[in-house]
Design a protein around this motif. Structure first.
Motif, PDB file in Angstrom:
ATOM      1  N   TRP A  17      32.455  48.300  26.361  1.00 19.11           N
ATOM      2  CA  TRP A  17      31.756  47.928  27.730  1.00 19.11           C
ATOM      3  C   TRP A  17      32.735  47.336  28.791  1.00 19.11           C
ATOM      4  N   PHE A  18      33.557  46.396  28.304  1.00 19.23           N
ATOM      5  CA  PHE A  18      34.287  45.624  29.164  1.00 19.23           C
ATOM      6  C   PHE A  18      35.497  46.715  29.404  1.00 19.23           C
ATOM      7  N   ALA A  19      35.802  47.380  28.585  1.00 19.71           N
ATOM      8  CA  ALA A  19      37.141  48.218  28.696  1.00 19.71           C
ATOM      9  C   ALA A  19      36.536  49.056  29.861  1.00 19.71           C
ATOM     10  N   GLY A  20      35.480  49.576  29.808  1.00 18.95           N
ATOM     11  CA  GLY A  20      34.931  50.766  30.887  1.00 18.95           C
ATOM     12  C   GLY A  20      34.666  49.868  32.282  1.00 18.95           C
ATOM     13  N   LEU A  21      34.378  48.763  32.135  1.00 18.54           N
ATOM     14  CA  LEU A  21      34.332  47.884  33.577  1.00 18.54           C
ATOM     15  C   LEU A  21      35.540  47.533  34.319  1.00 18.54           C
ATOM     16  N   TYR A 101      27.028  42.926  37.983  1.00 19.91           N
ATOM     17  CA  TYR A 101      28.137  43.374  38.568  1.00 19.91           C
ATOM     18  C   TYR A 101      28.154  44.824  38.119  1.00 19.91           C
ATOM     19  N   GLN A 102      27.716  45.320  36.835  1.00 18.99           N
ATOM     20  CA  GLN A 102      27.716  46.744  36.686  1.00 18.99           C
ATOM     21  C   GLN A 102      26.857  47.400  37.783  1.00 18.99           C
ATOM     22  N   TRP A 103      25.694  47.058  38.008  1.00 20.40           N
ATOM     23  CA  TRP A 103      25.030  47.778  39.169  1.00 20.40           C
ATOM     24  C   TRP A 103      25.701  47.876  40.542  1.00 20.40           C
ATOM     25  N   GLY A 104      26.547  46.797  40.999  1.00 21.73           N
ATOM     26  CA  GLY A 104      27.419  46.773  41.974  1.00 21.73           C
ATOM     27  C   GLY A 104      28.501  47.768  41.725  1.00 21.73           C
ATOM     28  N   CYS A 105      28.999  48.017  40.689  1.00 18.98           N
ATOM     29  CA  CYS A 105      29.932  49.109  40.208  1.00 18.98           C
ATOM     30  C   CYS A 105      29.208  50.410  40.403  1.00 18.98           C
ATOM     31  N   LEU A 126      39.848  42.158  44.020  1.00 18.31           N
ATOM     32  CA  LEU A 126      39.277  41.074  43.756  1.00 18.31           C
ATOM     33  C   LEU A 126      37.655  41.412  42.975  1.00 18.31           C
ATOM     34  N   TRP A 127      37.204  42.550  43.432  1.00 18.14           N
ATOM     35  CA  TRP A 127      36.060  42.751  42.570  1.00 18.14           C
ATOM     36  C   TRP A 127      36.247  42.919  41.089  1.00 18.14           C
ATOM     37  N   ASN A 128      37.434  43.541  40.777  1.00 17.83           N
ATOM     38  CA  ASN A 128      37.886  43.794  39.475  1.00 17.83           C
ATOM     39  C   ASN A 128      37.841  42.322  38.620  1.00 17.83           C
ATOM     40  N   GLU A 129      38.176  41.294  39.185  1.00 18.22           N
ATOM     41  CA  GLU A 129      38.374  40.044  38.629  1.00 18.22           C
ATOM     42  C   GLU A 129      36.821  39.493  38.060  1.00 18.22           C
ATOM     43  N   VAL A 130      35.881  39.784  38.617  1.00 17.42           N
ATOM     44  CA  VAL A 130      34.571  39.289  38.369  1.00 17.42           C
ATOM     45  C   VAL A 130      34.445  39.481  36.854  1.00 17.42           C
ATOM     46  N   ALA A 131      34.570  40.609  36.357  1.00 20.93           N
ATOM     47  CA  ALA A 131      34.356  40.999  35.161  1.00 20.93           C
ATOM     48  C   ALA A 131      35.022  39.934  33.969  1.00 20.93           C
ATOM     49  N   THR A 132      36.116  39.861  34.408  1.00 20.34           N
ATOM     50  CA  THR A 132      37.034  38.898  33.842  1.00 20.34           C
ATOM     51  C   THR A 132      36.781  37.686  33.632  1.00 20.34           C
TER      52      THR A 132
END
Length: 187
Positions: A17-21, A101-105, A126-132
């Motif tokens: 899941w995280f890899a995909g995000l 976050y996923q819904w935003g993606c 910057l958006w990418n760092e939210v999942a991190t």
């Protein structure tokens, strides 16, 4: 013994899941950056990014999210005492945030599939760092559980987020100085 098999499957689907995000937002960034290319490169790249995004989103990311949650509910069913622990509720809050976050993606994904570009590559970085940040928070919660001082934990997560944002800004500055795209040197 069955519990550990379920837990292993839960962890596997969290990883995918995280890899995909992580990867989907990179594809968004590349898609947006391809918009500044000349035709036919622009059309070829954006078409390819749409295909890659669609496959990643619907074959890996969404199924992984659903399966990670399925196995999580199964684990909670097998061990309902987890729901009596404060750290678990905080973790579940972060999982809820991850779904937002996923819904935003997903909204960004749909826009790009329809050739609507609303975000710059810098904003997407910057958006990418939210999942991190969510990943770090959840792992620390799971590993430290009730042994963490919540005030320092929150301060640590926010500090980590700020450091990540600063690193993204530094990366943007270094990218302006030196392009990674060999075609940029031809212009």
């Amino acid at each position: 013994m069955e519990y550990y098999y379920i837990k292993a499957l839960h962890i596997i689907f969290i990883v995918t899941w995280f890899a995909g995000l992580f990867y989907i937002v990179r594809l968004f960034i590349y898609h947006v950056e391809a918009d500044s290319k000349q035709q036919p490169d622009k059309g070829i790249l954006q078409r390819q990014y749409k295909i890659m995004s669609k496959r990643l989103w619907y074959i890996i990311t969404w199924p992984s999210a659903v399966l990670a949650s399925f196995f999580a509910f199964w684990l909670l069913y097998e061990n309902p005492s987890l729901l009596k622990q404060q750290w678990m509720w905080i973790k579940l809050s972060f999982v809820g945030l991850l779904y937002f976050y996923q819904w935003g993606c997903h909204v960004i994904y749909k826009q790009l599939q329809n050739d609507i570009i609303k975000y710059s590559s810098a904003k997407l970085r910057l958006w990418n760092e939210v999942a991190t940040v969510v990943l770090f928070a959840v792992i620390f919660l799971v590993e430290l559980q009730n042994n963490i001082d919540w005030i320092w934990g929150v301060v640590g997560i926010f500090s980590f987020g700020i450091i990540l944002m600063l690193l993204v800004k530094l990366y943007k500055k270094s990218r302006k100085k030196r392009s990674w795209d060999p075609d940029d040197s031809l212009e």
